[in-house]
Design an enzyme around this catalytic site. Structure first.
Site, PDB file in Angstrom:
ATOM      1  CG  ASP A   3     -67.409  35.083 -68.531  1.00 35.82           C
ATOM      2  OD1 ASP A   3     -67.905  33.931 -68.510  1.00 35.82           O
ATOM      3  OD2 ASP A   3     -67.851  35.994 -69.231  1.00 35.82           O
ATOM      4  NE  ARG A  18     -73.248  40.154 -67.561  1.00 36.68           N
ATOM      5  CZ  ARG A  18     -72.713  40.814 -66.559  1.00 36.68           C
ATOM      6  NH1 ARG A  18     -73.451  41.227 -65.550  1.00 36.68           N
ATOM      7  NH2 ARG A  18     -71.437  41.089 -66.531  1.00 36.68           N
ATOM      8  CB  THR A  68     -75.858  47.224 -72.393  1.00 36.41           C
ATOM      9  OG1 THR A  68     -76.241  45.882 -72.775  1.00 36.41           O
ATOM     10  CG2 THR A  68     -75.712  48.084 -73.636  1.00 36.41           C
ATOM     11  CG  ASP A  95     -65.324  33.475 -71.089  1.00 42.07           C
ATOM     12  OD1 ASP A  95     -66.110  32.952 -71.906  1.00 42.07           O
ATOM     13  OD2 ASP A  95     -65.013  34.680 -71.124  1.00 42.07           O
TER      14      ASP A  95
HETATM   15  C1  PRP Z   1     -73.297  35.118 -66.988  1.00 39.91           C
HETATM   16  C2  PRP Z   1     -73.796  34.212 -65.893  1.00 39.91           C
HETATM   17  C3  PRP Z   1     -75.214  34.653 -65.727  1.00 39.91           C
HETATM   18  C4  PRP Z   1     -75.148  36.120 -66.044  1.00 39.91           C
HETATM   19  C5  PRP Z   1     -75.264  36.892 -64.775  1.00 39.91           C
HETATM   20  O1  PRP Z   1     -73.714  34.646 -68.221  1.00 39.91           O
HETATM   21  O2  PRP Z   1     -73.675  32.852 -66.186  1.00 39.91           O
HETATM   22  O3  PRP Z   1     -76.110  34.002 -66.600  1.00 39.91           O
HETATM   23  O4  PRP Z   1     -73.890  36.364 -66.657  1.00 39.91           O
HETATM   24  O5  PRP Z   1     -75.273  38.242 -65.010  1.00 39.91           O
HETATM   25  P1  PRP Z   1     -76.524  39.182 -64.695  1.00 39.91           P
HETATM   26  O6  PRP Z   1     -76.981  38.815 -63.317  1.00 39.91           O
HETATM   27  O7  PRP Z   1     -75.936  40.556 -64.756  1.00 39.91           O
HETATM   28  O8  PRP Z   1     -77.567  38.962 -65.735  1.00 39.91           O
HETATM   29  P2  PRP Z   1     -73.262  35.298 -69.626  1.00 39.91           P
HETATM   30  O9  PRP Z   1     -74.284  36.289 -70.070  1.00 39.91           O
HETATM   31  O10 PRP Z   1     -71.858  35.775 -69.534  1.00 39.91           O
HETATM   32  O11 PRP Z   1     -73.392  34.087 -70.629  1.00 39.91           O
HETATM   33  P3  PRP Z   1     -72.702  32.639 -70.650  1.00 39.91           P
HETATM   34  O12 PRP Z   1     -73.307  31.852 -69.523  1.00 39.91           O
HETATM   35  O13 PRP Z   1     -73.102  32.124 -71.980  1.00 39.91           O
HETATM   36  O14 PRP Z   1     -71.222  32.810 -70.487  1.00 39.91           O
HETATM   37  N1  URA Z   2     -71.171  36.802 -65.191  1.00 43.42           N
HETATM   38  C1  URA Z   2     -70.060  36.163 -64.795  1.00 43.42           C
HETATM   39  O1  URA Z   2     -69.739  35.073 -65.304  1.00 43.42           O
HETATM   40  N2  URA Z   2     -69.304  36.742 -63.833  1.00 43.42           N
HETATM   41  C2  URA Z   2     -69.626  37.912 -63.257  1.00 43.42           C
HETATM   42  O2  URA Z   2     -68.904  38.378 -62.369  1.00 43.42           O
HETATM   43  C3  URA Z   2     -70.793  38.563 -63.697  1.00 43.42           C
HETATM   44  C4  URA Z   2     -71.551  37.978 -64.665  1.00 43.42           C
END
Ligand code: PRP
Ligand code: URA
Length: 206
Positions: A198, A103, A107, A201
């Site tokens: 997150d 993400r 945005t 993280d």
């Molecule tokens: C997080 C999570 C999902 C996504 C969900 O990933 O693990 O994949 O956000 O959000 P959405 O439903 O609004 O698309 P992130 O993009 O933070 O990446 P990461 O897993 O690499 O931390």
């Molecule tokens: N991704 C995350 O890891 N946490 C949230 O709350 C939304 C998106």
């Protein structure tokens, strides 16, 4: 709406500790594995079995065993990686595909940066991603696995938002979702409330 929410005291216990901001990455990883295991068992509730006659030490009995129906688990990188081992531990023959989505911090829109999938035609596919927030990542991953031949893929998440569930239903009507918690709403930055922050993280200590 085919959404299944885990209803088990152990699931509630694990989710509460995952939400707790004082939970450190090592414990967070253990808890993710444990909730992933409960979800993997629940999400595969409908897989096929066949009858098999075996001998106990005492007598012959008709039992049931899993068919060789090949399952595929597809984590959405990177946080979805934390939900793979529960599947591979209980289904050793499972295949693993990968969809990399991230993400944008401004945005909240998901961008695909990697996609490696095994043949999916005729296989039962489980997309795993701990957070279903706006649903953008899940909708993109569902499109990717369907383009690769998956029929009726299942989505497995740990925490979902009503907005994410609605987006999946709009983009891929009828998708079965298994989740451990359906939370209240998204905040202005598209994070789930109450949520757990997150996930990636917290899982990887970044
Ligand atoms: C997080 C999570 C999902 C996504 C969900 O990933 O693990 O994949 O956000 O959000 P959405 O439903 O609004 O698309 P992130 O993009 O933070 O990446 P990461 O897993 O690499 O931390
Ligand atoms: N991704 C995350 O890891 N946490 C949230 O709350 C939304 C998106």
């Amino acid at each position: 709406m085919p959404i299944h929410i885990l209803d088990h005291p152990l699931a509630a216990h694990i989710i509460t500790h995952l939400r707790d901001k004082t939970t450190k990455p090592a414990t967070f990883r253990t808890l993710s594995y444990q909730i992933g295991l409960l979800l993997a068992i629940e999400a595969t509730n409908g897989i096929e079995t066949v009858s098999k006659e075996i001998d106990t030490p005492l007598e012959r009995v008709q039992g049931r065993v899993l068919t060789h129906q090949p399952l595929v688990v597809v984590p959405i990188l990177r946080a979805g990686l934390g939900m793979v081992q529960p599947f591979t531990d209980i289904f050793p023959d499972v295949s693993v595909g990968y969809v990399g989505l991230e993400r944008d911090h401004e945005t909240a829109k998901a961008r695909t940066y990697y996609c490696k999938l095994p043949p999916l035609a005729g296989r039962q596919v489980f997309i795993v991603d701990p957070m279903l927030a706006t649903g953008g990542s899940a909708v993109s991953a569902l499109t990717a696995v369907k383009n690769a031949g998956a029929v009726n893929p299942t989505l497995v998440s740990i925490v979902s938002s009503p907005e994410g569930v609605a987006a999946v239903e709009k983009g891929h009507p009828g998708t079965v979702i298994h989740t451990a918690a359906l939370d209240r709403e998204l905040n202005a930055r598209k994070y789930i409330l109450p949520g757990l922050g997150d996930f990636g993280d917290r899982l990887y200590g970044t």
